[in-house]
Design a protein around this motif. Structure first.
Motif, mmCIF file in Angstrom:
data_model
loop_
_atom_site.group_PDB
_atom_site.id
_atom_site.type_symbol
_atom_site.label_atom_id
_atom_site.label_comp_id
_atom_site.label_asym_id
_atom_site.label_seq_id
_atom_site.Cartn_x
_atom_site.Cartn_y
_atom_site.Cartn_z
ATOM 1 N N ASN A 523 14.019 1.531 -19.553
ATOM 2 C CA ASN A 523 14.502 0.006 -19.160
ATOM 3 C C ASN A 523 16.306 -0.446 -18.627
ATOM 4 O OD1 ASN A 523 14.259 -2.543 -20.331
ATOM 5 N ND2 ASN A 523 15.146 -1.952 -22.156
ATOM 6 N N PRO A 524 16.444 -0.014 -17.097
ATOM 7 C CA PRO A 524 17.243 0.133 -17.115
ATOM 8 C C PRO A 524 17.612 -2.192 -16.251
ATOM 9 C CG PRO A 524 16.714 0.557 -15.340
ATOM 10 C CD PRO A 524 15.288 0.740 -16.341
ATOM 11 N N PRO A 525 19.189 -1.837 -16.130
ATOM 12 C CA PRO A 525 18.981 -3.639 -15.959
ATOM 13 C C PRO A 525 19.225 -3.516 -14.869
ATOM 14 C CG PRO A 525 21.209 -1.910 -16.208
ATOM 15 C CD PRO A 525 20.291 -1.780 -16.885
ATOM 16 N N LEU A 526 19.049 -2.266 -13.569
ATOM 17 C CA LEU A 526 18.928 -2.342 -11.905
ATOM 18 C C LEU A 526 17.502 -0.889 -11.845
ATOM 19 C CD1 LEU A 526 19.728 -2.978 -9.255
ATOM 20 C CD2 LEU A 526 21.007 -0.925 -9.359
ATOM 21 N N LEU A 527 16.750 -1.869 -11.094
ATOM 22 C CA LEU A 527 15.590 -0.909 -11.058
ATOM 23 C C LEU A 527 15.602 -1.156 -9.791
ATOM 24 C CD1 LEU A 527 12.856 0.448 -12.234
ATOM 25 C CD2 LEU A 527 11.745 -1.702 -12.109
ATOM 26 N N LEU A 528 15.087 0.869 -8.913
ATOM 27 C CA LEU A 528 15.087 0.946 -7.712
ATOM 28 C C LEU A 528 14.122 1.274 -7.724
ATOM 29 C CD1 LEU A 528 18.805 2.778 -6.994
ATOM 30 C CD2 LEU A 528 18.223 0.340 -7.226
ATOM 31 N N LEU A 529 13.261 1.107 -6.718
ATOM 32 C CA LEU A 529 11.750 0.895 -6.045
ATOM 33 C C LEU A 529 11.812 1.793 -4.837
ATOM 34 C CD1 LEU A 529 9.762 -1.915 -8.238
ATOM 35 C CD2 LEU A 529 10.453 0.822 -8.955
ATOM 36 N N ASP A 530 11.915 2.891 -4.495
ATOM 37 C CA ASP A 530 11.234 3.388 -3.013
ATOM 38 C C ASP A 530 10.307 3.660 -2.743
ATOM 39 O OD1 ASP A 530 11.706 4.616 -0.588
ATOM 40 O OD2 ASP A 530 13.156 5.775 -1.461
ATOM 41 N N GLU A 531 9.515 2.380 -2.078
ATOM 42 C CA GLU A 531 7.687 3.053 -1.988
ATOM 43 C C GLU A 531 6.975 2.896 -2.626
ATOM 44 O OE1 GLU A 531 6.091 2.366 0.448
ATOM 45 O OE2 GLU A 531 7.505 2.161 2.716
ATOM 46 N N ALA A 532 7.449 2.640 -4.304
ATOM 47 C CA ALA A 532 6.843 3.035 -5.336
ATOM 48 C C ALA A 532 5.450 2.808 -5.665
ATOM 49 C CB ALA A 532 7.080 1.358 -6.172
ATOM 50 N N THR A 533 4.518 2.390 -3.975
ATOM 51 C CA THR A 533 2.923 2.295 -4.106
ATOM 52 C C THR A 533 2.532 2.750 -3.591
ATOM 53 O OG1 THR A 533 3.204 -0.504 -3.879
ATOM 54 C CG2 THR A 533 3.419 -0.380 -5.945
ATOM 55 N N SER A 534 3.245 3.068 -2.493
ATOM 56 C CA SER A 534 2.763 3.949 -1.038
ATOM 57 C C SER A 534 1.721 4.907 -1.446
ATOM 58 C CB SER A 534 4.377 4.366 -0.604
ATOM 59 O OG SER A 534 4.455 5.818 -1.420
ATOM 60 N N ALA A 535 1.373 5.907 -2.730
ATOM 61 C CA ALA A 535 -0.216 6.697 -2.813
ATOM 62 C C ALA A 535 -0.754 5.906 -3.920
ATOM 63 C CB ALA A 535 1.231 7.855 -3.277
ATOM 64 N N LEU A 536 -0.377 4.838 -3.942
ATOM 65 C CA LEU A 536 -1.700 4.035 -4.951
ATOM 66 C C LEU A 536 -3.087 4.008 -4.103
ATOM 67 C CD1 LEU A 536 0.441 2.714 -7.503
ATOM 68 C CD2 LEU A 536 -0.106 5.086 -7.121
ATOM 69 N N ASP A 537 -4.481 4.003 -4.351
ATOM 70 C CA ASP A 537 -5.616 3.762 -3.566
ATOM 71 C C ASP A 537 -5.122 1.767 -4.130
ATOM 72 O OD1 ASP A 537 -6.620 3.177 -6.349
ATOM 73 O OD2 ASP A 537 -6.995 4.940 -6.347
#
Length: 615
Positions: A523-537
């Motif tokens: 639950n941070p104030p800053l969220l970093l998503l590096d290809e967060a959904t790249s491996a999902l169908d």
């Protein structure tokens, strides 16, 4: 800021190789000081054991001169029998003292060996995990593991055994030498002079043993590093059918370590042989002189017997010291290697005068990159970011897009302060992140990396890694948000299921959902998503995308995405190329602009050309 090669062991090796053979062992003193009381108790036991050992020859002299000698001169007298009885009774008492003192010494020094080794392992590991990524660019993980295991085991043998033996034999040598002079000064002077002559070649040859010991440990570390690298890449090795090739490479490395170890063993065997031959040869010569003195009537049989026993004690202690020296030299090499790790200093340190972040707002954190330029230490001539200026408002969702090598991941690494820029500043809520304690900074950031790390633990603990004090209910809640709850429930033990080393029991999409749940739990104030959904169908991506959109509320989010479909709803899209911002805007405005983003969008969204039918 100038980058220093803190992780380079090659530079450190050059310096430490010039140290004296045992000088490196001084580095163990900070680990030994807390246990002065235990060392004192071991020292007392050692003194009693040495005194008991040195008392034995004197008892034999008394038995020979007052017992056997008197009996030979005056028949079988009651006095001679009483002397013999008293001598053997005294010998038993001495043996009892020796047994108790030796047992106490063994216990105390063994305890010290185990305790100090545990402290060293913990200190080295604690130091290594605080190093910046620059350290791990130049140091192999397998080498660090070798130093934590093999090298500390050598130090354990020195602290727990060799130091005790060295002190014991030093006391026996000193005490035995004094008693030799008390027994027969003339013969003792001769034997001492000869010992001085034989010690010199032993010391000179010992230097070669030390160098070979260090080389042997280096070859073992090389083999461990190779094995660790290959075992971590086993699916790739097997996919390319390189099992035999890698086994052959490891065999060559092991054989090299074996050959170096054999050279070390041969050198130590030669050193031991040299010490025994020279020392005992000198003693035999002196004893030959003593035998002639007894025949000439200038010495008694008891004196000669006492002299022989003390000479044996002195010779044995010298031989034992030569063996201990070999062990100490191996440990000196191991200590050097461990001290190299402890001497490595990361450029990324907590500030001397830390500042605090402003109170968290309902919108998240503001991120500012002010004219940032950065090059990786391993590639100083190539700029990863060049005069980058970017201001991200609190609560804004910004997507970073661009070709590979444009600087997207580098920007994340600077935000987390894995590296510091050579120019410019990175600010979080107006505070330069170099002025923040590292824990404060990183506690304010949650990240879902492209290469998800799953630990060898169960599902519950892997998610709880985001916040160790979280309850089971909180873990399950974020797992549901990340669309991970259903597949975790289907595992044999549910949230208690062991996920395997590096998460080998999960699919790529499942691993990524675990990582998303972990970041949401933080639950941070800053969220970093590096290809967060790249491996999902498609179905999982839809569920996770919905969860991420809910999670983005009340926080600032920066997204790296190559799949542009995942970033169209971002508040702003920033296009990077060659470490610079080349375009910025919404999806619609950038497509209309017709620049870099429009070209990328055309490649991904343009329908494939119809295939001409044959015939």
């Amino acid at each position: 800021m100038t980058s220093r090669s803190t992780g380079s062991t090659k530079d450190i090796d050059t310096d430490t190789s010039r140290k004296g053979s045992l000088a490196a062992l001084k580095g163990l003193l900070p680990f030994l000081r807390p246990y002065r009381r235990q060392f004192a108790l071991a020292g007392v036991a050692l003194l009693f054991a040495a005194a008991a050992t040195l008392a034995i020859p004197a008892a034999f002299k008394r038995m020979i001169d007052l017992g056997f000698g008197a009996a030979a001169g005056a028949g079988s007298s009651v006095t001679s029998i009483e002397n013999v009885d008293a001598t053997f009774l005294a010998l038993f008492g001495v043996a009892s003292v020796l047994a108790l003192a030796t047992a106490a010494r063994f216990y105390m020094v063994s305890w010290l060996g185990e305790r100090v080794t545990a402290d060293i392992r913990a200190a080295v590991y604690r130091h290594v995990v605080r190093q910046s990524p620059e350290f791990f660019e130049t140091t192999r993980t397998g080498e660090v593991l070798s130093r934590l295991t093999t090298d500390t085991t050598l130090i354990q043998s020195v602290v727990g055994t060799s130091i005790s033996l060295a002190l014991r034999n030093t006391l026996l040598f000193s005490g035995g030498l004094v008693m030799l002079f008390v027994t027969n000064p003339k013969l003792s002077a001769i034997i001492l002079g000869m010992l001085v002559l034989v010690v010199l070649p032993i010391v000179l040859y010992g230097r070669r043993v030390r160098k070979l010991s260090r080389d042997s440990q280096d070859r073992i570390a090389d083999a461990s590093a190779m094995a660790g690298e290959i075992l971590n890449a086993m699916p790739t090795v097997q996919a390319f059918t390189h099992e035999a090739i890698e086994a052959g490479r490891f065999q060559v490395s092991v054989d090299s370590a074996f050959a170096t170890a054999i050279r070390r063993i041969r050198a130590r065997a030669t050193l031991t042989m040299l010490a025994i031959v020279l020392v005992f040869g000198s003693i035999v010569f002196v004893l030959w002189l003593g035998a002639h003195a007894v025949l000439a009537g200038t010495a008694t049989g008891g004196e000669l017997g006492q002299f022989i026993l003390y000479a044996a004690i002195v010779a044995g202690s010298v031989g034992a010291l030569s063996e201990v020296m070999g062990e100490a030299q191996r440990a000196a090499g191991a200590t050097e290697r461990l001290l190299e790790l402890l001497a490595a200093r990361s450029d990324i340190q907590d500030p001397a005068d830390p500042k605090a972040l402003p109170p968290r707002t309902a919108n998240g954190a503001r991120v500012t990159l002010d004219d940032v330029s950065f090059s990786y230490p391993s590639r100083p001539q190539s700029a990863a970011l060049s005069h980058l200026k970017l201001d991200i408002r609190a609560g804004e969702t910004v997507a970073l897009v661009g070709p590979s090598g444009a600087g997207k991941t580098t920007l994340f690494q600077l935000l987390l302060r894995f590296y510091d820029p050579q120019a410019g500043a990175v600010r979080l809520d107006g505070v330069d992140i170099r002025d923040l304690p590292l824990h404060t900074l990183r506690d304010a950031i949650g990240i879902v990396p492209q290469d998800t790390i799953i630990f060898s633990a169960n599902a519950m603990e892997n998610i709880r890694y985001g916040r160790p004090d979280a309850s089971d209910e909180q873990v399950i809640a974020v797992a549901k948000m990340a669309a991970a709850h259903e597949f975790i429930e289907r595992l044999p033990d549910g949230y208690g299921a062991f996920l395997g080393e590096r998460g080998v029991r999960l699919s790529g999409g499942q691993r990524q959902r675990i990582a998303i749940a972990r970041a949401l739990l933080k639950n941070p104030p800053l969220l970093l998503l590096d290809e967060a959904t790249s491996a999902l169908d498609a179905e999982s991506e839809r569920l996770v995308q919905r969860a991420l959109e809910a999670a983005m509320l009340g926080r600032t989010t920066i997204i790296i995405a190559h799949r542009l479909a995942t970033v169209q709803r971002a508040d702003r899209i920033v296009v990077l190329d060659d470490g610079r911002v080349v375009e910025s805007g919404t999806h619609a405005s950038l497509v209309a602009h017709g620049g870099v983003y429009a070209n990328l969008a055309a490649l991904q969204f343009q329908p494939a050309a119809p295939v001409e039918q044959l015939g």
